[in-house]
Design a protein around this motif. Sequence first.
Motif, mmCIF file in Angstrom:
data_model
loop_
_atom_site.group_PDB
_atom_site.id
_atom_site.type_symbol
_atom_site.label_atom_id
_atom_site.label_comp_id
_atom_site.label_asym_id
_atom_site.label_seq_id
_atom_site.Cartn_x
_atom_site.Cartn_y
_atom_site.Cartn_z
ATOM 1 N N GLY A 209 5.637 -9.408 -12.300
ATOM 2 C CA GLY A 209 4.826 -8.266 -12.743
ATOM 3 C C GLY A 209 3.362 -8.579 -12.530
ATOM 4 N N GLY A 210 2.506 -8.179 -13.494
ATOM 5 C CA GLY A 210 1.096 -8.540 -13.428
ATOM 6 C C GLY A 210 0.962 -10.046 -13.634
ATOM 7 N N SER A 211 1.873 -10.569 -14.435
ATOM 8 C CA SER A 211 1.995 -11.996 -14.691
ATOM 9 C C SER A 211 3.425 -12.344 -14.304
ATOM 10 C CB SER A 211 1.751 -12.195 -16.186
ATOM 11 O OG SER A 211 1.980 -13.505 -16.560
ATOM 12 N N ASP B 243 -2.304 -5.373 -7.809
ATOM 13 C CA ASP B 243 -1.170 -4.497 -8.106
ATOM 14 C C ASP B 243 -0.312 -4.333 -6.843
ATOM 15 O OD1 ASP B 243 0.409 -2.065 -8.435
ATOM 16 O OD2 ASP B 243 -0.737 -1.779 -10.274
ATOM 17 N N PHE B 244 0.974 -4.643 -6.958
ATOM 18 C CA PHE B 244 1.846 -4.585 -5.782
ATOM 19 C C PHE B 244 1.943 -3.181 -5.177
ATOM 20 C CE2 PHE B 244 3.398 -8.620 -7.484
ATOM 21 C CZ PHE B 244 3.378 -9.367 -6.316
ATOM 22 N N ARG B 245 1.735 -2.143 -6.006
ATOM 23 C CA ARG B 245 1.787 -0.788 -5.437
ATOM 24 C C ARG B 245 0.656 -0.604 -4.434
ATOM 25 N NH1 ARG B 245 2.598 1.454 -11.408
ATOM 26 N NH2 ARG B 245 1.202 -0.309 -11.669
ATOM 27 N N GLU C 107 1.372 -2.768 -1.278
ATOM 28 C CA GLU C 107 2.351 -2.180 -0.354
ATOM 29 C C GLU C 107 1.755 -0.993 0.404
ATOM 30 O OE1 GLU C 107 6.370 -1.715 -1.967
ATOM 31 O OE2 GLU C 107 6.074 -3.529 -3.147
ATOM 32 N N ALA D 185 10.813 -7.097 -14.731
ATOM 33 C CA ALA D 185 9.385 -6.751 -14.904
ATOM 34 C C ALA D 185 8.928 -5.776 -13.807
ATOM 35 C CB ALA D 185 8.511 -7.991 -14.948
ATOM 36 N N GLY D 186 7.672 -5.305 -13.927
ATOM 37 C CA GLY D 186 7.165 -4.194 -13.103
ATOM 38 C C GLY D 186 7.514 -4.261 -11.631
ATOM 39 N N ALA D 187 7.197 -5.364 -10.959
ATOM 40 C CA ALA D 187 7.468 -5.460 -9.518
ATOM 41 C C ALA D 187 8.917 -5.865 -9.258
ATOM 42 C CB ALA D 187 6.509 -6.459 -8.887
ATOM 43 N N ASN E 35 10.965 -2.739 -9.611
ATOM 44 C CA ASN E 35 10.603 -1.520 -8.880
ATOM 45 C C ASN E 35 10.261 -1.693 -7.409
ATOM 46 O OD1 ASN E 35 10.682 0.376 -11.135
ATOM 47 N ND2 ASN E 35 9.030 -0.893 -11.962
ATOM 48 N N SER E 36 10.286 -2.923 -6.903
ATOM 49 C CA SER E 36 9.897 -3.084 -5.495
ATOM 50 C C SER E 36 11.033 -3.641 -4.637
ATOM 51 C CB SER E 36 8.678 -4.011 -5.388
ATOM 52 O OG SER E 36 8.385 -4.221 -4.021
HETATM 53 P P1 ADP Z 1 2.564 -6.963 -16.969
HETATM 54 O O1 ADP Z 1 1.226 -6.559 -16.446
HETATM 55 O O2 ADP Z 1 2.607 -7.119 -18.450
HETATM 56 O O3 ADP Z 1 3.166 -8.098 -16.229
HETATM 57 P P2 ADP Z 1 4.622 -5.226 -15.890
HETATM 58 O O4 ADP Z 1 5.773 -6.139 -16.004
HETATM 59 O O5 ADP Z 1 4.872 -3.797 -16.224
HETATM 60 O O6 ADP Z 1 3.412 -5.654 -16.764
HETATM 61 O O7 ADP Z 1 4.113 -5.330 -14.384
HETATM 62 C C1 ADP Z 1 3.129 -4.487 -13.895
HETATM 63 C C2 ADP Z 1 2.996 -4.737 -12.399
HETATM 64 O O8 ADP Z 1 4.240 -4.436 -11.731
HETATM 65 C C3 ADP Z 1 1.967 -3.859 -11.720
HETATM 66 O O9 ADP Z 1 0.690 -4.413 -11.804
HETATM 67 C C4 ADP Z 1 2.465 -3.840 -10.285
HETATM 68 O O10 ADP Z 1 2.002 -4.977 -9.568
HETATM 69 C C5 ADP Z 1 3.978 -3.963 -10.418
HETATM 70 N N1 ADP Z 1 4.656 -2.662 -10.229
HETATM 71 C C6 ADP Z 1 4.850 -1.698 -11.141
HETATM 72 N N2 ADP Z 1 5.507 -0.644 -10.587
HETATM 73 C C7 ADP Z 1 5.715 -0.958 -9.291
HETATM 74 C C8 ADP Z 1 6.312 -0.290 -8.178
HETATM 75 N N3 ADP Z 1 6.856 0.930 -8.286
HETATM 76 N N4 ADP Z 1 6.328 -0.928 -6.984
HETATM 77 C C9 ADP Z 1 5.795 -2.160 -6.845
HETATM 78 N N5 ADP Z 1 5.217 -2.847 -7.856
HETATM 79 C C10 ADP Z 1 5.166 -2.259 -9.065
#
Ligand code: ADP
Length: 390
Positions: A201-203, A274-276, A279, A321-323, A326-327
């Motif tokens: 994710g971010g971390s 941010d991976f979004r 990409e 986590a976020g990436a 979702n990626s």
């Molecule tokens: P944290 O910042 O606490 O680690 P997250 O686990 O939600 O929070 O991770 C957020 C990160 O996940 C974003 O900064 C981004 O890099 C990545 N992310 C979120 N959604 C997507 C997506 N649809 N595609 C690619 N990367 C994503």
Amino acid sequence: MKILIANPGSTSYKCKLYDMADMKILFQASVERIGDKEEGIFSYLFNDGEKIIVKKKIPDYFAAIEITLETLKEKFSIEDVSAVGFKTVHAKGITGCVELTDEVLKAMEDFRLLAPVHTDVYITAISVFKKLLKTTPLIGLFETHFHKNIPPEAYMYGIPYKYFEQYGIRKYGFHGSSHRFIGMRAKELYSADKVISCHLGGSSSVCAIKDGWSVDVSMGMSPQSGLLNAKRVGDLDSFALLYLMEKENLSIKEAADILMSKSGIYGISCISGDFRDIETEMGKGNKKAELAFKTFAYYVKRYIGEYLAVLNSADCIVFTAGAGQNSPALRKEILSGMENLGIVLDDSKNEVNPKEGLISAKESKILIAVIPTNEEFIVAKEVQKYLANN
Ligand code: ADP
């Protein structure tokens, strides 16, 4: 029993009130843009209602926590909240699930340099709760706790032994609640005993899990190590740092600032952590964005390889986590060319991007899964256990 889980971020605050009988969320709230010149955003939701969004200035943490507690009181009594739980990060000589006494706060201060952003917001939030809720126990589950069984050969650094003894310089590991949840869920869903959990994710970190507990993890003494993070450095040769400090004549504070807020994915890509964004930029042919993406994926691949060796193979590799969740592109890049290790992705399942489910091909010897993490669940359960035993 009701337990409130408080989750402070650098400019945000979130909380969830759990009914521990069935783990239902009775109330949840989020405050964003704390301390901003512009209006902040306060949103909340009771279990039987609709999401309400209020825009107003939120000058500081006190105001953020106060507004969420005042709103919670519309339907629940604060006296019925048995404890407030925190996913605390790091404290010198302390781990596990503990009451957040002044002594524990002092131990958090002692290790402040290792995780300054997290430590500061947690100490602030805990101090606000101490003022607002004078009798409710405040309990922290330290992120290092899940890694308590890592063997010495995995946590030692090659420095004079006296510094390990004197200052506690060693690997501790973080993201404990997330990896613990992933280990538990992979066991429930796939009967997996040996799990490699990739929290991206971010971390970010990768963890080797055996029989429900961490046996090794990519993060070390601080959460700035291991994988590249959004803006934090990840692994770096210690002498590269000394060389940079000498060349740029940097103080400890200046060096820490570069490693913590100007490095990682952002540092290499020069555009974003941010991976979004990465990409999107790669789609436009941005070479530095591509380099950041590929470097990150390579680090994850390398740690997966390490942990396959540590665990003597694995039952399941999990992305969370976020990436991680979702990626599909990132997962594909990480796992490409690992067929000889019995790791084969099913491209179409990967592209479908299930909220929770398998994305491995039939012939893959090691299962590959996406599982959403739930750190608050782990904290709430541990706080409940603490209250039962103390
Ligand atoms: P944290 O910042 O606490 O680690 P997250 O686990 O939600 O929070 O991770 C957020 C990160 O996940 C974003 O900064 C981004 O890099 C990545 N992310 C979120 N959604 C997507 C997506 N649809 N595609 C690619 N990367 C994503």
